[in-house]
Scaffold this motif. Structure first.
Motif, PDB file in Angstrom:
ATOM      1  N   PRO A 131      -6.655  34.452  33.267  1.00 11.45           N
ATOM      2  CA  PRO A 131      -6.979  32.971  34.388  1.00 11.45           C
ATOM      3  C   PRO A 131      -7.597  33.565  35.261  1.00 11.45           C
ATOM      4  CG  PRO A 131      -4.868  32.725  32.960  1.00 11.45           C
ATOM      5  CD  PRO A 131      -4.994  34.095  33.783  1.00 11.45           C
ATOM      6  N   VAL A 132      -9.120  33.607  35.607  1.00 12.61           N
ATOM      7  CA  VAL A 132      -9.514  33.765  36.892  1.00 12.61           C
ATOM      8  C   VAL A 132     -10.869  32.861  37.219  1.00 12.61           C
ATOM      9  CG1 VAL A 132      -9.044  35.881  36.648  1.00 12.61           C
ATOM     10  CG2 VAL A 132     -11.307  35.850  35.180  1.00 12.61           C
ATOM     11  N   ALA A 133     -10.141  31.504  37.015  1.00 10.33           N
ATOM     12  CA  ALA A 133     -10.731  30.150  37.474  1.00 10.33           C
ATOM     13  C   ALA A 133     -11.400  30.120  39.060  1.00 10.33           C
ATOM     14  CB  ALA A 133     -10.994  29.420  36.331  1.00 10.33           C
ATOM     15  N   GLY A 134     -10.066  30.460  39.302  1.00  5.18           N
ATOM     16  CA  GLY A 134      -9.720  29.852  40.725  1.00  5.18           C
ATOM     17  C   GLY A 134     -10.877  30.007  41.641  1.00  5.18           C
ATOM     18  N   LEU A 135     -10.393  29.289  42.795  1.00  8.88           N
ATOM     19  CA  LEU A 135     -11.929  29.493  44.022  1.00  8.88           C
ATOM     20  C   LEU A 135     -11.404  30.578  44.839  1.00  8.88           C
ATOM     21  CD1 LEU A 135     -12.034  25.809  44.461  1.00  8.88           C
ATOM     22  CD2 LEU A 135     -13.768  27.670  43.340  1.00  8.88           C
ATOM     23  N   GLY A 136      -9.440  30.858  44.716  1.00 10.01           N
ATOM     24  CA  GLY A 136      -9.791  32.082  46.337  1.00 10.01           C
ATOM     25  C   GLY A 136      -9.961  31.622  47.509  1.00 10.01           C
ATOM     26  N   THR A 137      -9.719  30.137  47.548  1.00  6.91           N
ATOM     27  CA  THR A 137      -9.677  29.986  48.743  1.00  6.91           C
ATOM     28  C   THR A 137      -9.433  30.787  50.071  1.00  6.91           C
ATOM     29  OG1 THR A 137      -8.239  27.770  48.240  1.00  6.91           O
ATOM     30  CG2 THR A 137     -10.846  27.423  47.914  1.00  6.91           C
ATOM     31  N   ARG A 138      -7.463  31.182  50.081  1.00  4.29           N
ATOM     32  CA  ARG A 138      -7.671  31.521  50.960  1.00  4.29           C
ATOM     33  C   ARG A 138      -7.930  32.890  51.030  1.00  4.29           C
ATOM     34  NH1 ARG A 138      -1.509  31.604  48.091  1.00  4.29           N
ATOM     35  NH2 ARG A 138      -3.330  31.426  46.167  1.00  4.29           N
ATOM     36  N   LYS A 181     -11.926  36.984  43.685  1.00  9.96           N
ATOM     37  CA  LYS A 181     -10.799  38.040  44.406  1.00  9.96           C
ATOM     38  C   LYS A 181     -10.350  38.523  43.325  1.00  9.96           C
ATOM     39  CE  LYS A 181      -7.177  34.592  43.429  1.00  9.96           C
ATOM     40  NZ  LYS A 181      -6.101  33.920  44.237  1.00  9.96           N
ATOM     41  N   GLN A 185     -13.802  28.160  32.535  1.00 14.52           N
ATOM     42  CA  GLN A 185     -13.199  26.332  32.426  1.00 14.52           C
ATOM     43  C   GLN A 185     -14.056  26.430  33.579  1.00 14.52           C
ATOM     44  OE1 GLN A 185      -9.978  27.053  35.445  1.00 14.52           O
ATOM     45  NE2 GLN A 185      -8.986  24.992  34.764  1.00 14.52           N
ATOM     46  N   ALA A 218     -12.322  22.656  37.594  1.00 15.44           N
ATOM     47  CA  ALA A 218     -10.755  23.697  37.990  1.00 15.44           C
ATOM     48  C   ALA A 218      -9.546  22.800  37.644  1.00 15.44           C
ATOM     49  CB  ALA A 218     -11.148  24.134  39.502  1.00 15.44           C
ATOM     50  N   LEU A 219      -8.795  22.634  37.087  1.00 14.78           N
ATOM     51  CA  LEU A 219      -8.062  21.104  37.043  1.00 14.78           C
ATOM     52  C   LEU A 219      -6.730  21.956  36.854  1.00 14.78           C
ATOM     53  CD1 LEU A 219      -9.695  19.241  34.345  1.00 14.78           C
ATOM     54  CD2 LEU A 219      -9.556  18.846  36.962  1.00 14.78           C
ATOM     55  N   GLY A 220      -6.540  23.794  37.135  1.00 13.88           N
ATOM     56  CA  GLY A 220      -5.223  23.572  36.599  1.00 13.88           C
ATOM     57  C   GLY A 220      -5.105  24.880  36.155  1.00 13.88           C
ATOM     58  N   LEU A 221      -3.895  25.732  36.288  1.00 13.15           N
ATOM     59  CA  LEU A 221      -3.505  26.781  36.086  1.00 13.15           C
ATOM     60  C   LEU A 221      -2.789  26.544  34.850  1.00 13.15           C
ATOM     61  CD1 LEU A 221      -2.437  29.998  35.172  1.00 13.15           C
ATOM     62  CD2 LEU A 221      -0.742  29.615  35.937  1.00 13.15           C
ATOM     63  N   ALA A 233      -6.277  25.975  32.380  1.00  9.91           N
ATOM     64  CA  ALA A 233      -7.382  27.371  32.192  1.00  9.91           C
ATOM     65  C   ALA A 233      -6.985  28.241  30.847  1.00  9.91           C
ATOM     66  CB  ALA A 233      -7.035  28.352  33.791  1.00  9.91           C
TER      67      ALA A 233
HETATM   68  P1  UTP Z   1      -3.639  30.084  42.576  1.00 12.18           P
HETATM   69  O1  UTP Z   1      -3.110  28.892  43.080  1.00 12.18           O
HETATM   70  O2  UTP Z   1      -4.035  31.193  43.219  1.00 12.18           O
HETATM   71  O3  UTP Z   1      -5.198  29.562  43.240  1.00 12.18           O
HETATM   72  O4  UTP Z   1      -3.957  30.794  41.025  1.00 12.18           O
HETATM   73  P2  UTP Z   1      -6.786  29.983  43.291  1.00 12.18           P
HETATM   74  O5  UTP Z   1      -8.385  28.522  43.425  1.00 12.18           O
HETATM   75  O6  UTP Z   1      -6.742  31.115  42.853  1.00 12.18           O
HETATM   76  O7  UTP Z   1      -6.665  30.344  44.769  1.00 12.18           O
HETATM   77  P3  UTP Z   1      -6.663  29.967  46.605  1.00 12.18           P
HETATM   78  O8  UTP Z   1      -4.606  29.463  46.352  1.00 12.18           O
HETATM   79  O9  UTP Z   1      -7.260  28.581  46.489  1.00 12.18           O
HETATM   80  O10 UTP Z   1      -6.569  31.507  48.054  1.00 12.18           O
HETATM   81  C1  UTP Z   1      -3.179  30.730  40.330  1.00 12.18           C
HETATM   82  C2  UTP Z   1      -4.149  31.669  38.529  1.00 12.18           C
HETATM   83  O11 UTP Z   1      -4.697  30.389  38.394  1.00 12.18           O
HETATM   84  C3  UTP Z   1      -5.969  31.111  37.863  1.00 12.18           C
HETATM   85  C4  UTP Z   1      -6.355  31.216  39.024  1.00 12.18           C
HETATM   86  O12 UTP Z   1      -7.700  31.995  39.076  1.00 12.18           O
HETATM   87  C5  UTP Z   1      -5.540  32.346  39.859  1.00 12.18           C
HETATM   88  O13 UTP Z   1      -5.227  33.772  38.897  1.00 12.18           O
HETATM   89  N1  UTP Z   1      -6.616  29.134  38.093  1.00 12.18           N
HETATM   90  C6  UTP Z   1      -6.043  28.401  38.896  1.00 12.18           C
HETATM   91  C7  UTP Z   1      -7.339  28.986  37.111  1.00 12.18           C
HETATM   92  O14 UTP Z   1      -7.474  29.485  37.026  1.00 12.18           O
HETATM   93  N2  UTP Z   1      -7.888  27.997  37.095  1.00 12.18           N
HETATM   94  C8  UTP Z   1      -6.924  26.437  37.930  1.00 12.18           C
HETATM   95  O15 UTP Z   1      -7.650  25.215  38.052  1.00 12.18           O
HETATM   96  C9  UTP Z   1      -6.376  26.825  39.001  1.00 12.18           C
END
Ligand code: UTP
Length: 297
Positions: free
Chosen positions: A11-18, A28, A106, A109-112, A115
């Motif tokens: 799962p690599v759909a997160g925004l990686g805001t940090r 990221k 995905q 971004a509705l959560g892990l 995803a």
């Molecule tokens: P994180 O909680 O680290 O979120 O997600 P993030 O968006 O990657 O980073 P920050 O917190 O904004 O910096 C943990 C894992 O779950 C994936 C992320 O890509 C990461 O591998 N994820 C999370 C999804 O694929 N989709 C989601 O909706 C949420």
């Protein structure tokens, strides 16, 4: 015979805001530890564990990640012309067999948990692994391989587990332990990001999972959990009430939280020190920095 685990979801759909502003244009998972992107470490670990199908759950702006696994004929030709066989060899690890890799989008971004659910049709009725590439684990035997070997004995569901300090527990999914058998624990519940002081144990879930297909069915319910997100831990915990047991696996190895800046920097130092071509230079630099810092105090 227990069914072999040959599929893994990344799962690599997160925004990686940090990691903003970097993650405005660079996924990221493409950020590099020394000279390899995070995703390469994840793929290597999956391959070592016997994974044959690699399913990426991506989102808008992750194009660089998809390109990373393509062949690059122009670059190869150039390296061949210059006789750089060592670099051609390095590139080999980045190639995927045709059809071995799939990308699913995905859309929100509705959560892990959501995803992972996005990959349900590719998983069908098989056990599957989940790897979060931002949890990087340095180990003699790669973490997922350790887990696959243990899973061959136990079946059910298995999550990587690591002891954390009580004040850190609220950042993780935490195991409620029914029976502690040393390396393995049998789990009677899981709490995602428990409020401070309410964690059921100090065993936190780290981003490696081997899951039964029933977890996908649990995710169908789309129940929102901690932070209003669809949580993977909740769907795994639901299996405890069904026929599938859940185990925590205390892996051998050092985990780096490369989703955080401090973790990423620590991993960079550790991986550089582990490289024979960089070790001496890095050590000399770290020693000089440490000396200057203590002289300044
Ligand atoms: P994180 O909680 O680290 O979120 O997600 P993030 O968006 O990657 O980073 P920050 O917190 O904004 O910096 C943990 C894992 O779950 C994936 C992320 O890509 C990461 O591998 N994820 C999370 C999804 O694929 N989709 C989601 O909706 C949420």
């Amino acid at each position: 015979m227990r069914r072999k685990v040959t599929k893994a979801i990344f799962p690599v759909a997160g925004l990686g805001t940090r990691f903003l502003p970097a993650t405005k244009s660079v996924p990221k998972e493409i950020m590099t530890l020394v000279d390899r992107p995070l995703v390469q470490y994840a793929i290597d670990e999956a391959r070592a564990a016997g994974i044959k199908e690699f399913i990426f759950v991506t989102s808008r702006g992750k194009g660089a990640l998809e390109d990373y696994f393509d062949h690059s004929p122009v670059l190869e030709q150039e390296l061949r012309k210059k006789g750089k066989d060592d670099l051609l060899e390095v590139l080999k690890d980045t190639y995927m067999e045709s059809g071995a890799i799939a990308y699913i989008r995905q859309h929100q971004a509705l959560g892990l948990g959501h995803a992972v659910w996005c990959a349900r049709r590719l998983i069908a009725n098989e056990p599957f692994a989940v790897i979060l590439p931002d949890d990087v684990i340095a180990a003699d035997k790669p973490c997922l391989q350790q887990m696959v070997e243990a899973y061959e004995e136990t079946g059910g569901n298995m999550v990587a587990a690591m002891e954390v300090a009580p004040e850190k527990a609220s950042s993780y999914g935490v195991l409620d332990v029914a029976e502690d058998m040393g390396r393995l624990t049998r789990v009677k519940g899981m709490v995602e990001k428990p409020p401070f002081g309410e964690a059921p144990s100090n065993l936190a879930v780290i981003g490696r999972y081997i899951l039964a297909p029933s977890v996908m069915k649990n995710l169908n319910k789309m129940k929102k959990g901690a932070g209003g997100e669809i949580q993977l831990t909740d769907a795994i915990a639901q299996d405890i009430d069904n026929e599938q047991p859940v185990y925590g696996y205390r892996f051998d190895g050092k985990r780096f939280d490369c989703g955080s800046k401090a973790g990423f920097l620590q991993a960079t130092v550790a991986f550089a020190l582990a490289r024979p071509d960089l070790r001496d230079d890095m050590l000399a630099y770290i020693n000089s920095v440490a000396l200057n810092a203590s002289a300044a105090e």
